[in-house]
Scaffold this motif. Structure first.
Motif: not given
Length: 314
Positions: A103-105, A162-163, A169, A171
């Protein structure tokens, strides 16, 4: 007594037979595991991430065209054990439910599987199967040789609006592990039939009014009257938004008419792929790709060395 010519023939014949014998010996005494070993050898399963980052295939920049090698899924029984198996399964979860696991990306409401159907396993829907062996690969859009990591981040920055994932990472390594596992039975360098999108042919200019009609009849029941999609309680989508702030941005491959039409023709309506005519697919794709969607901040860097397609949105 033999003449010089006869002696020459005997020597040449002997040299030829010796060479043939050496070839036969090598062929019959070389283990298959050595003759066909991957560059990573026995470490392929243990370290796919290192292979993706550092191993150049001899055909990476110009992958072989496949005519018969099928897209086939490895059975779950072949999942690696321990940490590697956990990484593969996390990668699959990331693709199927990007909203939850990355979700953060993500900057919109889509999952990777919104375009890469069924976890990237469907021919004609940008499958991941076989991708492990064809990168690094040159792309005219970035005017550079790109790694598989860079290609994944292209999707996060464009399709997911997103980013980028950090290359080291959890992910990123999980997604690489999943793509490696999906590709483990595919010969290195072979670009499979069904990779990407099959082009749609149309001799007529796109008809946006007809595209709106097709959308209302065939698409709106899932994607919404205003292209808003159907949202789930966790913020993800049961059916993705096709335009608006929660959809892919103008830098995404799906924002291009040809890609969108090919995807629609092969896969939509969901479960009824191939039922639309080529012209219907072109018209409805022209309709939804020209609707308002997020901008892409880095668009000025695209196609810096030429090759910009006619259907680019900028």
């Amino acid at each position: 007594m033999k003449t010089s010519h006869q002696r020459y023939l005997l020597i040449a014949t002997g040299m030829f037979l010796a060479a043939v014998g050496s070839v036969i010996f090598l062929f019959t005494h070389t283990p298959l595991s050595e003759a066909h070993a991957s560059p990573a050898g026995s470490e392929k399963e243990a370290a796919p991430v290192a292979a993706a980052s550092n191993t150049l295939s001899t055909t990476a920049s110009s992958a072989m065209t496949a005519s018969s090698f099928p897209i086939q899924m490895p059975d779950d029984s072949s999942l690696p054990k321990a940490e590697m198996g956990e990484a593969v399964q996390l990668g699959r979860n990331l693709v199927l439910n990007t909203q939850k696991f990355a979700k953060a990306y993500v900057g919109n409401g889509l999952n990777c599987s919104s375009c890469h159907l069924n976890g990237g396993t469907v021919a004609g829907a940008a499958p991941f199967v076989g991708l492990w062996g064809v990168f690094p690969e040159y792309r005219s859009r970035t005017a550079a040789m790109g790694s598989l990591q860079a290609r994944i981040n292209d999707c996060f920055q464009r399709s997911m609006n997103g980013k980028a994932l950090p290359h080291d990472s959890v992910e990123m390594n999980a997604m690489l592990s999943y793509i490696w596992w999906l590709s483990k039975d595919v010969p290195t360098g072979m670009s499979l039939n069904g990779r990407g999108f099959k082009p749609v042919k149309s001799d007529q200019a796109p008809d946006l009014a007809h595209g709106l009609k097709v959308y209302a009849e065939k698409c709106a029941s899932c994607h919404g009257d205003k292209g808003e999609g159907q949202q789930l309680p966790d913020g993800g989508y049961l059916f993705p938004a096709l335009w608006g702030d929660r959809s892919f941005n103008i830098g995404a491959g799906m924002a291009r008419l040809n890609n969108a039409a090919a995807f629609v023709k092969a896969n939509m309506p969901l479960g009824q792929g191939g039922t639309l005519s080529d012209q219907e697919a072109v018209d409805v794709a022209a309709f939804f790709t020209t609707q308002k969607r997020p901008d892409y901040a880095e668009k000025s860097k695209d196609w810096s060395k030429g090759g910009k397609p006619k259907d680019a949105r900028y």
